[in-house]
Design an enzyme around this catalytic site. Structure first.
Site, PDB file in Angstrom:
ATOM      1  N   ASP A  30       7.812  -2.330 -32.211  1.00 18.83           N
ATOM      2  CA  ASP A  30       8.510  -3.876 -32.830  1.00 18.83           C
ATOM      3  C   ASP A  30       9.711  -4.197 -32.737  1.00 18.83           C
ATOM      4  O   ASP A  30      10.892  -4.102 -33.537  1.00 18.83           O
ATOM      5  CB  ASP A  30       7.299  -4.615 -34.381  1.00 18.83           C
ATOM      6  CG  ASP A  30       7.594  -5.694 -34.417  1.00 18.83           C
ATOM      7  OD1 ASP A  30       5.908  -6.085 -34.540  1.00 18.83           O
ATOM      8  OD2 ASP A  30       8.171  -6.098 -34.664  1.00 18.83           O
ATOM      9  N   ILE A  31      10.111  -5.383 -32.398  1.00 21.40           N
ATOM     10  CA  ILE A  31      11.277  -6.006 -32.122  1.00 21.40           C
ATOM     11  C   ILE A  31      11.383  -6.569 -33.974  1.00 21.40           C
ATOM     12  O   ILE A  31      12.908  -6.590 -34.215  1.00 21.40           O
ATOM     13  CB  ILE A  31      11.516  -7.363 -31.665  1.00 21.40           C
ATOM     14  CG1 ILE A  31      13.695  -7.761 -31.076  1.00 21.40           C
ATOM     15  CG2 ILE A  31      11.389  -8.500 -31.796  1.00 21.40           C
ATOM     16  CD1 ILE A  31      12.891  -8.215 -29.663  1.00 21.40           C
ATOM     17  N   ASN A  86      -3.762  -8.278 -36.287  1.00 20.98           N
ATOM     18  CA  ASN A  86      -3.791 -10.322 -36.711  1.00 20.98           C
ATOM     19  C   ASN A  86      -4.218 -11.236 -35.548  1.00 20.98           C
ATOM     20  O   ASN A  86      -4.339 -10.701 -34.470  1.00 20.98           O
ATOM     21  CB  ASN A  86      -2.084 -10.742 -36.651  1.00 20.98           C
ATOM     22  CG  ASN A  86      -1.587 -10.038 -37.773  1.00 20.98           C
ATOM     23  OD1 ASN A  86      -2.159  -9.340 -39.163  1.00 20.98           O
ATOM     24  ND2 ASN A  86      -0.475  -9.849 -37.700  1.00 20.98           N
ATOM     25  N   GLY A  92      -1.315 -15.068 -38.580  1.00 23.07           N
ATOM     26  CA  GLY A  92      -0.588 -14.635 -38.606  1.00 23.07           C
ATOM     27  C   GLY A  92      -0.194 -13.894 -36.784  1.00 23.07           C
ATOM     28  O   GLY A  92       1.459 -14.024 -36.435  1.00 23.07           O
ATOM     29  N   HIS A  99      -3.089  -6.811 -29.832  1.00 26.15           N
ATOM     30  CA  HIS A  99      -1.855  -5.420 -30.113  1.00 26.15           C
ATOM     31  C   HIS A  99      -2.478  -5.090 -31.386  1.00 26.15           C
ATOM     32  O   HIS A  99      -2.796  -5.964 -32.658  1.00 26.15           O
ATOM     33  CB  HIS A  99      -0.591  -5.676 -30.130  1.00 26.15           C
ATOM     34  CG  HIS A  99      -0.136  -7.377 -30.601  1.00 26.15           C
ATOM     35  ND1 HIS A  99      -0.427  -8.344 -30.312  1.00 26.15           N
ATOM     36  CD2 HIS A  99       0.202  -7.713 -32.161  1.00 26.15           C
ATOM     37  CE1 HIS A  99      -0.011  -9.587 -30.681  1.00 26.15           C
ATOM     38  NE2 HIS A  99       0.157  -9.124 -32.269  1.00 26.15           N
ATOM     39  N   LEU A 100      -1.900  -4.101 -31.212  1.00 26.43           N
ATOM     40  CA  LEU A 100      -2.513  -3.271 -32.971  1.00 26.43           C
ATOM     41  C   LEU A 100      -0.683  -3.046 -33.497  1.00 26.43           C
ATOM     42  O   LEU A 100      -0.531  -2.721 -32.486  1.00 26.43           O
ATOM     43  CB  LEU A 100      -2.638  -1.413 -32.611  1.00 26.43           C
ATOM     44  CG  LEU A 100      -4.683  -1.903 -32.608  1.00 26.43           C
ATOM     45  CD1 LEU A 100      -5.110  -0.177 -32.292  1.00 26.43           C
ATOM     46  CD2 LEU A 100      -5.326  -2.884 -33.018  1.00 26.43           C
TER      47      LEU A 100
HETATM   48  P1  DGP Z   1       1.743 -10.904 -34.085  1.00 31.24           P
HETATM   49  O1  DGP Z   1       1.747 -11.742 -35.187  1.00 31.24           O
HETATM   50  O2  DGP Z   1       0.771 -10.554 -34.764  1.00 31.24           O
HETATM   51  O3  DGP Z   1       1.405 -12.197 -32.625  1.00 31.24           O
HETATM   52  O4  DGP Z   1       2.745  -9.630 -33.674  1.00 31.24           O
HETATM   53  C1  DGP Z   1       3.706  -9.653 -32.741  1.00 31.24           C
HETATM   54  C2  DGP Z   1       4.480  -8.762 -32.589  1.00 31.24           C
HETATM   55  O5  DGP Z   1       5.570  -8.945 -31.796  1.00 31.24           O
HETATM   56  C3  DGP Z   1       6.443  -8.857 -34.397  1.00 31.24           C
HETATM   57  O6  DGP Z   1       5.371  -8.242 -35.280  1.00 31.24           O
HETATM   58  C4  DGP Z   1       7.033  -9.495 -33.480  1.00 31.24           C
HETATM   59  C5  DGP Z   1       6.729  -8.617 -32.321  1.00 31.24           C
HETATM   60  N1  DGP Z   1       7.818  -9.074 -30.636  1.00 31.24           N
HETATM   61  C6  DGP Z   1       7.415 -10.271 -30.951  1.00 31.24           C
HETATM   62  N2  DGP Z   1       8.437 -10.312 -29.858  1.00 31.24           N
HETATM   63  C7  DGP Z   1       8.736  -9.037 -28.396  1.00 31.24           C
HETATM   64  C8  DGP Z   1       9.354  -8.659 -27.919  1.00 31.24           C
HETATM   65  O7  DGP Z   1      10.058  -9.252 -26.960  1.00 31.24           O
HETATM   66  N3  DGP Z   1       9.486  -7.160 -28.149  1.00 31.24           N
HETATM   67  C9  DGP Z   1       9.053  -6.352 -29.308  1.00 31.24           C
HETATM   68  N4  DGP Z   1       8.922  -4.803 -29.467  1.00 31.24           N
HETATM   69  N5  DGP Z   1       7.883  -6.416 -29.938  1.00 31.24           N
HETATM   70  C10 DGP Z   1       7.979  -8.474 -29.883  1.00 31.24           C
END
Ligand code: DGP
Length: 113
Positions: A30-31, A86, A92, A99-100
């Site tokens: 996660d970023i 989510n 959120g 995605h998990l």
């Molecule tokens: P949610 O809020 O449950 O939809 O989680 C989305 C997650 O995705 C959040 O924790 C940040 C992550 N995320 C968003 N954009 C990117 C990206 O471009 N790359 C990565 N690795 N993660 C991302």
């Protein structure tokens, strides 16, 4: 889906730190990590959220959970980890490709915030 950032990660059109992939799933860091280990496990197939899944998607969803459990072992967080799904903006969800979240490496409280 061309505008979906997670579809772009699946297609390798956008960079991500991929930690696992197979025919049906991709897992990457996660970023914006919320724990020492924070991995997203996603299906290659695009569906926006749990609300959009169909019975035919059940094996894929089950597989994502198996992948998360195997990654928990690989990342040595089996003392206690959390798998989060989510669903909807009120919960959120910000990226509308199923995605998990696999979170570990710290203490988690209950109920979740
Ligand atoms: P949610 O809020 O449950 O939809 O989680 C989305 C997650 O995705 C959040 O924790 C940040 C992550 N995320 C968003 N954009 C990117 C990206 O471009 N790359 C990565 N690795 N993660 C991302």
């Amino acid at each position: 889906m061309t505008s979906c950032i997670f579809c772009k990660i699946v297609a390798k059109e956008m960079p991500a730190k991929i930690v696992y992939e197979d025919d049906t799933s991709v897992a990457f860091l996660d970023i914006n990590p919320q724990a020492p280990v924070h991995i997203l496990v996603i299906p290659r197939k695009h569906f926006a959220s749990a609300e959009e899944t169909e019975e035919a998607d059940a094996p894929v969803i089950g597989h994502l959970h198996r992948v998360a459990a195997k990654l928990a072992q690989e990342f040595k967080i089996t003392d206690g980890y959390r798998i989060v799904l989510n669903t909807g903006r009120g919960a959120g969800q910000s990226v509308f490709h199923f995605h998990l979240h696999l979170l570990g490496g710290r203490i988690f409280h209950w109920p979740a915030g």
